[in-house]
Design a protein around this motif. Structure first.
Motif: not given
Length: 98
Positions: A44-48
């Motif tokens: 999961e790619e999140c905020d940074g």
């Protein structure tokens, strides 16, 4: 119990509070290059930062190996936010080998 690994240039104090705060985003090209070595691994790619599967999840070993590779390439932190702690990947690998 299910645990995920949170991987990035994270604020250690926020991890102690079970939060992920990236003070610098991970380079998306580096993440993509590291992920290419783990076909089918769902992150999961999140905020940074990114989240990878770990204990209690399918692909836990590959998630751990991905985290170790990304840490080696970027010098980022790997954290178990559920328990509010930084994971030392060398110690994890040592336990698995022993």
């Amino acid at each position: 119990m299910i645990h995920d690994l949170t991987i990035g240039h994270l604020d250690p104090a926020a991890i102690c509070d079970r939060q992920a705060v990236a003070f610098q985003p991970l380079d998306s090209a580096t993440v993509a290059r590291a992920l290419a070595g783990f076909p089918g691994l769902k992150i999961e790619e999140c905020d940074g930062y990114v989240i990878a599967p770990w204990h209690g999840r399918e692909d836990a070993e590959r998630g751990e190996a991905f985290a170790a590779r990304l840490q080696a390439e970027t010098g980022c932190l790997v954290a178990d936010r559920r328990n509010g702690r930084i994971i030392e990947m060398g110690q994890v690998a040592g336990r698995a080998a022993g």
